[in-house]
Design an enzyme around this catalytic site. Structure first.
Site, PDB file in Angstrom:
ATOM      1  CB  SER A  56       1.854  -2.325   7.769  1.00 15.22           C
ATOM      2  OG  SER A  56       1.063  -2.038   8.886  1.00 15.22           O
ATOM      3  CG  ASN A  89       8.606 -16.000   7.403  1.00 18.31           C
ATOM      4  OD1 ASN A  89       8.813 -16.911   6.954  1.00 18.31           O
ATOM      5  ND2 ASN A  89       7.630 -15.332   7.031  1.00 18.31           N
ATOM      6  CE1 TYR A 135       3.383  -7.763   9.833  1.00 16.30           C
ATOM      7  CE2 TYR A 135       2.342  -5.955  10.983  1.00 16.30           C
ATOM      8  CZ  TYR A 135       2.538  -6.803   9.758  1.00 16.30           C
ATOM      9  OH  TYR A 135       2.134  -6.292   8.655  1.00 16.30           O
ATOM     10  CE  LYS A 183       4.772  -6.526   6.715  1.00 18.83           C
ATOM     11  NZ  LYS A 183       4.766  -7.255   5.541  1.00 18.83           N
ATOM     12  CG  ASP A 230       1.793 -19.111   0.500  1.00 17.80           C
ATOM     13  OD1 ASP A 230       1.950 -19.461   1.603  1.00 17.80           O
ATOM     14  OD2 ASP A 230       0.854 -17.926   0.379  1.00 17.80           O
TER      15      ASP A 230
HETATM   16  P1  NAD Z   1      -1.713 -13.923   5.102  1.00 19.23           P
HETATM   17  O1  NAD Z   1      -0.887 -14.537   6.377  1.00 19.23           O
HETATM   18  O2  NAD Z   1      -3.043 -14.173   4.791  1.00 19.23           O
HETATM   19  O3  NAD Z   1      -0.695 -14.059   3.837  1.00 19.23           O
HETATM   20  C1  NAD Z   1       0.511 -14.147   3.922  1.00 19.23           C
HETATM   21  C2  NAD Z   1       1.013 -15.507   3.077  1.00 19.23           C
HETATM   22  O4  NAD Z   1       2.316 -15.608   3.040  1.00 19.23           O
HETATM   23  C3  NAD Z   1       0.378 -16.619   3.622  1.00 19.23           C
HETATM   24  O5  NAD Z   1      -0.268 -17.531   2.555  1.00 19.23           O
HETATM   25  C4  NAD Z   1       1.840 -17.360   4.073  1.00 19.23           C
HETATM   26  O6  NAD Z   1       1.454 -18.803   4.020  1.00 19.23           O
HETATM   27  C5  NAD Z   1       2.750 -16.909   3.299  1.00 19.23           C
HETATM   28  N1  NAD Z   1       4.112 -16.810   3.906  1.00 19.23           N
HETATM   29  C6  NAD Z   1       4.548 -16.581   5.095  1.00 19.23           C
HETATM   30  N2  NAD Z   1       5.947 -16.504   5.039  1.00 19.23           N
HETATM   31  C7  NAD Z   1       6.219 -17.293   4.010  1.00 19.23           C
HETATM   32  C8  NAD Z   1       7.622 -17.526   3.504  1.00 19.23           C
HETATM   33  N3  NAD Z   1       8.749 -17.709   4.141  1.00 19.23           N
HETATM   34  N4  NAD Z   1       7.706 -18.232   2.270  1.00 19.23           N
HETATM   35  C9  NAD Z   1       6.603 -18.475   1.542  1.00 19.23           C
HETATM   36  N5  NAD Z   1       5.283 -18.062   2.047  1.00 19.23           N
HETATM   37  C10 NAD Z   1       5.173 -17.528   3.043  1.00 19.23           C
HETATM   38  O7  NAD Z   1      -1.502 -12.353   5.328  1.00 19.23           O
HETATM   39  P2  NAD Z   1      -2.227 -11.277   4.558  1.00 19.23           P
HETATM   40  O8  NAD Z   1      -3.266 -10.447   5.501  1.00 19.23           O
HETATM   41  O9  NAD Z   1      -2.624 -11.442   3.372  1.00 19.23           O
HETATM   42  O10 NAD Z   1      -0.975 -10.027   4.447  1.00 19.23           O
HETATM   43  C11 NAD Z   1      -0.247 -10.160   3.145  1.00 19.23           C
HETATM   44  C12 NAD Z   1       0.774  -9.027   3.569  1.00 19.23           C
HETATM   45  O11 NAD Z   1       0.182  -7.697   3.893  1.00 19.23           O
HETATM   46  C13 NAD Z   1       1.589  -9.462   4.674  1.00 19.23           C
HETATM   47  O12 NAD Z   1       2.914  -8.916   4.281  1.00 19.23           O
HETATM   48  C14 NAD Z   1       1.245  -8.681   5.948  1.00 19.23           C
HETATM   49  O13 NAD Z   1       2.243  -8.220   6.639  1.00 19.23           O
HETATM   50  C15 NAD Z   1       0.784  -7.246   4.996  1.00 19.23           C
HETATM   51  N6  NAD Z   1      -0.305  -6.619   5.700  1.00 19.23           N
HETATM   52  C16 NAD Z   1      -1.460  -7.037   6.149  1.00 19.23           C
HETATM   53  C17 NAD Z   1      -2.337  -6.343   6.692  1.00 19.23           C
HETATM   54  C18 NAD Z   1      -3.604  -6.985   7.332  1.00 19.23           C
HETATM   55  O14 NAD Z   1      -4.312  -6.398   8.047  1.00 19.23           O
HETATM   56  N7  NAD Z   1      -4.239  -8.184   6.769  1.00 19.23           N
HETATM   57  C19 NAD Z   1      -2.361  -4.829   7.083  1.00 19.23           C
HETATM   58  C20 NAD Z   1      -1.091  -4.548   6.538  1.00 19.23           C
HETATM   59  C21 NAD Z   1      -0.079  -5.279   5.686  1.00 19.23           C
HETATM   60  C1  WQD Z   2      -8.662  -2.854  15.109  1.00 13.68           C
HETATM   61  C2  WQD Z   2      -9.889  -2.258  16.316  1.00 13.68           C
HETATM   62  C3  WQD Z   2      -8.704  -2.913  18.576  1.00 13.68           C
HETATM   63  C4  WQD Z   2     -10.278  -7.227  18.130  1.00 13.68           C
HETATM   64  C5  WQD Z   2      -3.509  -4.667  13.291  1.00 13.68           C
HETATM   65  C6  WQD Z   2      -2.000  -4.420  13.239  1.00 13.68           C
HETATM   66  C7  WQD Z   2      -1.708  -3.702  12.072  1.00 13.68           C
HETATM   67  C8  WQD Z   2      -2.056  -4.387  10.867  1.00 13.68           C
HETATM   68  C9  WQD Z   2      -3.707  -4.745  10.976  1.00 13.68           C
HETATM   69  C10 WQD Z   2      -0.523  -5.405   9.545  1.00 13.68           C
HETATM   70  C11 WQD Z   2      -8.738  -1.836  17.442  1.00 13.68           C
HETATM   71  C12 WQD Z   2     -10.395  -3.434  18.315  1.00 13.68           C
HETATM   72  C13 WQD Z   2      -9.778  -5.797  17.854  1.00 13.68           C
HETATM   73  C14 WQD Z   2     -11.071  -7.357  19.066  1.00 13.68           C
HETATM   74  C15 WQD Z   2     -11.549  -4.976  19.460  1.00 13.68           C
HETATM   75  N1  WQD Z   2      -1.762  -5.524  10.340  1.00 13.68           N
HETATM   76  N2  WQD Z   2     -10.555  -4.770  18.519  1.00 13.68           N
HETATM   77  N3  WQD Z   2     -11.647  -6.386  19.739  1.00 13.68           N
HETATM   78  O1  WQD Z   2      -5.108  -2.978  15.716  1.00 13.68           O
HETATM   79  O2  WQD Z   2      -5.801  -1.336  13.824  1.00 13.68           O
HETATM   80  O3  WQD Z   2      -4.254  -3.316  13.210  1.00 13.68           O
HETATM   81  O4  WQD Z   2      -4.157  -5.218  11.931  1.00 13.68           O
HETATM   82  O5  WQD Z   2       0.067  -4.807   9.115  1.00 13.68           O
HETATM   83  O6  WQD Z   2      -0.346  -3.822  12.066  1.00 13.68           O
HETATM   84  O7  WQD Z   2      -1.659  -4.000  14.573  1.00 13.68           O
HETATM   85  O8  WQD Z   2      -6.451  -3.850  13.749  1.00 13.68           O
HETATM   86  O9  WQD Z   2      -8.365  -5.413  13.842  1.00 13.68           O
HETATM   87  O10 WQD Z   2      -6.625  -5.868  15.482  1.00 13.68           O
HETATM   88  O11 WQD Z   2      -8.281  -3.834  15.552  1.00 13.68           O
HETATM   89  O12 WQD Z   2     -12.148  -4.250  20.035  1.00 13.68           O
HETATM   90  O13 WQD Z   2     -11.196  -8.599  19.432  1.00 13.68           O
HETATM   91  O14 WQD Z   2     -10.601  -3.265  16.998  1.00 13.68           O
HETATM   92  O15 WQD Z   2      -8.598  -2.814  19.835  1.00 13.68           O
HETATM   93  O16 WQD Z   2      -9.244  -0.619  18.001  1.00 13.68           O
HETATM   94  P1  WQD Z   2      -5.219  -2.991  14.096  1.00 13.68           P
HETATM   95  P2  WQD Z   2      -7.560  -4.736  14.643  1.00 13.68           P
END
Ligand code: NAD
Ligand code: WQD
Length: 339
Positions: free
Chosen positions: A124, A99, A149, A153, A31
């Site tokens: 995602s 990235n 973003y 993906k 990381d």
């Molecule tokens: P996060 O930002 O907490 O974790 C991602 C980690 O990757 C961080 O620790 C960051 O420092 C590290 N990182 C980023 N770029 C890097 C690089 N070039 N080299 C080394 N380390 C690097 O995010 P998260 O919520 O834990 O998400 C993890 C994965 O899941 C991501 O790929 C994200 O796109 C995906 N994802 C997250 C969500 C969500 O809502 N949290 C939803 C769908 C998909």
């Molecule tokens: C959830 C709901 C907002 C904040 C995003 C990314 C998606 C995925 C997860 C990685 C929505 C509402 C939110 C606020 C609000 N990430 N909201 N007030 O938009 O479903 O997904 O995160 O892959 O790609 O787009 O999640 O938590 O932002 O929103 O009313 O301050 O809450 O409008 O309806 P979302 P979210």
């Protein structure tokens, strides 16, 4: 069995590291800490009573990645490392594509050189775009992503499909997460967003501890029962367990395959507020404001494929998601930084 976890210091990665260590895997985390804190991994070790290996560095650095593979006997990879803020991706597309896409290419090349062929990738629900029908199923078309973003993906999923076609030994589970929330029940690890949270759950939690004065609810005029958007929120520990089960799938299958990980339930923003208030006893002041650009009205998962092939099903309730979020936020009002 050694698992390389990219982005393992982050929110989902740290919870997955706990489940991996508890399941007996050796864990090597890489990381660059661009969106996380080294403290999360110290706490992972404290709560499991096990050691992991942490190597700080950037997955875009191909030579460094080669050294990581050369100096550790890696069997499989879980790839979380990515930038993930949707709004920021619109203003910094080059950084996001570099990235997320170039980083994954560097990882694939290093795996190829090292002869590692098993990969679990963080995809995602965003890859379904705006025209998909609910509940989303893996055989529905992807595309129509509306920000760099989401596009990153989708590009990576397509790259992985191409790589798996070219290399029959490659095995990739592409896990399409819905909306992960919650925290480990120990209260030691959880979501620690830098700056103002973009996502609903951490925003609510920060209002509850007094770091934000009120929540803005984005849109109250959607065609849903209470007018606010519906999402499929799942507990981050259920999601972490899904990665351990996906490791088993990649060990026994070939090809690249997507799997939805969600609960199958759509919950509205107002229901989320009410559920948090019930679990915490804290009132969340909110105001309904205009819609946020790019938000979809409602989506949730059909996760039957994950159930059939990975043996995975979300188990933890919305109430547990709220109780665990509150325990984490209340105990760590400044996240991993000292209070
Ligand atoms: P996060 O930002 O907490 O974790 C991602 C980690 O990757 C961080 O620790 C960051 O420092 C590290 N990182 C980023 N770029 C890097 C690089 N070039 N080299 C080394 N380390 C690097 O995010 P998260 O919520 O834990 O998400 C993890 C994965 O899941 C991501 O790929 C994200 O796109 C995906 N994802 C997250 C969500 C969500 O809502 N949290 C939803 C769908 C998909
Ligand atoms: C959830 C709901 C907002 C904040 C995003 C990314 C998606 C995925 C997860 C990685 C929505 C509402 C939110 C606020 C609000 N990430 N909201 N007030 O938009 O479903 O997904 O995160 O892959 O790609 O787009 O999640 O938590 O932002 O929103 O009313 O301050 O809450 O409008 O309806 P979302 P979210």
């Amino acid at each position: 069995m050694s698992v390389l976890v990219t982005g393992g210091a982050g929110y989902i990665g740290s919870h997955t590291a706990v489940e991996l260590l508890d399941s007996g895997f050796d864990v090597v985390v890489v990381d660059n800490l661009c969106n996380s804190n080294r403290e999360s991994l110290r706490r992972v070790e404290a709560l499991t009573g096990k050691k992991l290996t942490f190597i700080e560095g950037d997955i875009c650095d191909a030579n460094w990645l080669d050294q990581v593979f050369a100096s550790h006997n890696i069997d499989s990879v879980i790839h979380f490392a990515a930038l993930k803020a949707v709004g920021e991706s619109v203003s910094r597309p080059i950084d996001y594509y570099h990235n997320n896409v170039s980083g994954t290419l560097a990882l694939l090349a290093a795996m190829n050189k090292a002869g590692v062929s098993k990969l679990v990738f963080s995809s995602s629900a965003t890859v379904y775009g705006s025209s998909a029908k609910v509940p989303y199923r893996e055989d529905q078309a992807t595309g129509g992503t509306t920000n760099p973003y989401g596009s990153s993906k989708l590009i990576i999923e397509n790259m992985l499909l191409d790589c798996a076609k070219a290399n029959p030994a490659l095995s990739v589970a592409m896990l399409r997460y819905f909306n992960p929330i919650g925290a480990h029940e120990s209260g030691l690890i959880g979501e620690d967003p830098q700056g103002i949270p973009n996502n609903l759950m951490p925003f609510i939690a920060q209002v509850a501890v007094g770091k934000r004065s009120q929540l803005s609810v984005f849109g109250g005029d959607y065609n849903t029962p209470d007018g606010t958007c519906l999402r499929d929120y799942l507990h981050v520990v259920d999601l972490a367990v899904g990665h351990v089960q996906a490791l088993d799938w990649v060990a026994n299958n070939q090809g690249a395959k997507p799997f939805n990980l969600g609960t199958g339930n759509g919950t509205s923003v107002l229901e989320m507020i009410a559920a948090f208030e019930a679990a915490s006893g804290v009132k969340i002041p909110y105001e309904i404001v205009p819609r946020r650009e790019g938000d979809l009205e409602g989506f949730w998962a059909d996760s039957r494929l994950a159930e059939q092939e990975l043996g995975w099903k979300a188990k933890l309730s919305l109430e547990r998601m709220m109780i665990d979020t509150w325990r984490w936020q209340h105990g760590n009002p400044n996240g991993y930084l000292p209070s």
